[in-house]
Design a protein around this motif. Sequence first.
Motif, mmCIF file in Angstrom:
data_model
loop_
_atom_site.group_PDB
_atom_site.id
_atom_site.type_symbol
_atom_site.label_atom_id
_atom_site.label_comp_id
_atom_site.label_asym_id
_atom_site.label_seq_id
_atom_site.Cartn_x
_atom_site.Cartn_y
_atom_site.Cartn_z
ATOM 1 N N TRP A 144 31.405 48.275 39.304
ATOM 2 C CA TRP A 144 31.039 46.976 38.760
ATOM 3 C C TRP A 144 29.713 47.108 38.029
ATOM 4 C CZ3 TRP A 144 31.987 47.888 43.912
ATOM 5 C CH2 TRP A 144 30.933 47.826 44.808
ATOM 6 N N SER A 145 29.601 46.287 36.986
ATOM 7 C CA SER A 145 28.518 46.422 36.013
ATOM 8 C C SER A 145 28.545 47.861 35.502
ATOM 9 C CB SER A 145 27.180 46.042 36.638
ATOM 10 O OG SER A 145 26.176 45.985 35.659
ATOM 11 N N VAL A 146 27.387 48.516 35.405
ATOM 12 C CA VAL A 146 27.352 49.897 34.905
ATOM 13 C C VAL A 146 27.355 50.904 36.046
ATOM 14 C CG1 VAL A 146 26.204 49.271 32.764
ATOM 15 C CG2 VAL A 146 24.820 49.802 34.769
ATOM 16 N N TYR A 175 36.113 55.526 36.262
ATOM 17 C CA TYR A 175 36.203 54.384 37.174
ATOM 18 C C TYR A 175 36.967 53.227 36.532
ATOM 19 C CZ TYR A 175 32.332 56.850 39.465
ATOM 20 O OH TYR A 175 31.555 57.782 40.076
ATOM 21 N N GLU A 176 37.504 52.392 37.398
ATOM 22 C CA GLU A 176 38.185 51.180 36.982
ATOM 23 C C GLU A 176 37.219 50.014 37.167
ATOM 24 O OE1 GLU A 176 42.513 49.048 37.888
ATOM 25 O OE2 GLU A 176 41.776 50.704 39.113
ATOM 26 N N SER A 177 36.879 49.322 36.086
ATOM 27 C CA SER A 177 35.889 48.259 36.158
ATOM 28 C C SER A 177 36.481 47.012 36.811
ATOM 29 C CB SER A 177 35.376 47.902 34.763
ATOM 30 O OG SER A 177 34.506 46.779 34.830
ATOM 31 N N VAL A 178 35.721 46.442 37.755
ATOM 32 C CA VAL A 178 36.121 45.178 38.375
ATOM 33 C C VAL A 178 35.300 44.022 37.819
ATOM 34 C CG1 VAL A 178 36.822 46.369 40.469
ATOM 35 C CG2 VAL A 178 34.537 45.371 40.342
ATOM 36 N N GLY A 179 34.509 44.279 36.769
ATOM 37 C CA GLY A 179 33.688 43.249 36.159
ATOM 38 C C GLY A 179 32.272 43.287 36.683
ATOM 39 N N SER A 180 31.418 42.418 36.159
ATOM 40 C CA SER A 180 30.010 42.432 36.525
ATOM 41 C C SER A 180 29.555 41.175 37.248
ATOM 42 C CB SER A 180 29.151 42.608 35.266
ATOM 43 O OG SER A 180 29.401 41.566 34.339
#
Length: 388
Positions: A144-146, A175-180
């Motif tokens: 998440w985020s960076v 990685y799979e982003s889950v948002g910030s």
Amino acid sequence: MKNYIKKVRTVISIALVTSASIIKGQVFINEIMINPSGTNDGANMPNTAEWVEFYNASSSAVNIGCWFFTDGDFSVTFPAGTTIPAGGYYTVASSIGSGLTPNLNWATCGCTSGPASEVGIFTNSAEQVILYNASGTIMDAIIWSVGQLPDGMTTSVIGSCSAQTVTFPANGSVYESVGSNTTDGVAKERSVDGGSVWQNTTIATFGAANDVVLPIELIDFTAEYKNRIVKLNWVTASELNNDYYTVERSKDGITFENIVKIKGKGTTQALSNYETEDRKPLEGISYYRLKQTDIDGTFSYSKIVSVEYFFIDDVKIYPVPVENGTLYITTKNSAAAVKIMDLSGRLLYETELTDNYLEVNLDEFGKGLYFVQVISTNGSMIKKITIN
């Protein structure tokens, strides 16, 4: 805690170094509580309120014994012989801190490594979590985020499982982003179990299917403001052991209160229409959801719908969208202030409405979305308009 910054990266004995490849298709990090609300967010280690849910998307049971997951500061190893059934879930948390009943309690299992001051804490602002199998191969990885993408190593040592040291992949694309957006008390989950789309969820499904389906065929649930009353309607195609409905209302979409209880139809295959009213709606935006309770006491929720209600009397802003360059505003109030702003909130236009009627020439405005605010002694309202 939101501003809690992790600085410790621990290296124990090196037994195995892995590549950054990921094997997908079996066990996923399915849902995670990053930023819980309350005093156990980033405190009382290891009895924190953070938690993780894993999902087995395969058609067979998967042995996850000696698998482990880590954020780079602490790791949790699944005891030897642990399995997740086909289509099943495996949850990890502190039962004291989270108030939940996990499959594995990281506060008492003796299956963690890393400093005691780190166990059970995910940094709210930016972090990553990686799931490794017993051979040290990455099975799933989220960020998440960076993230923090640490250069150091983390080691798993537990019981009969072998000690392992793994290298964190430094490439964010692994990685799979889950948002910030990590909001207090709002979990992150895949929109469908094992799917690729992540979303915030105010109704966590710890150890249960995401997108919980009501034990009814809910065709529609709507909320409409009219004449200072919010009318709530829903239609079901069928119901099974349905005891009653509770309509709930919220100001922020997170904390809900009960406003009315409606008896259900029990079990029926007939089309059923329900309606009720909120005669004392809150000013501004209100959120509504439908809670359905079975005869045995189990319950689940519908989607969330919203309406806007303002105490200002009978304001009309038209046409929407604006096609001919002119916007018209009428109100029963003899005096009101009118403001037009862009989406960033920058004020572009301001005037006084003194005779219940106003024409605004928008020729100098570019095409796009804007906000129109009308303020009177009785309250205010904001409406989004489009200029074509």
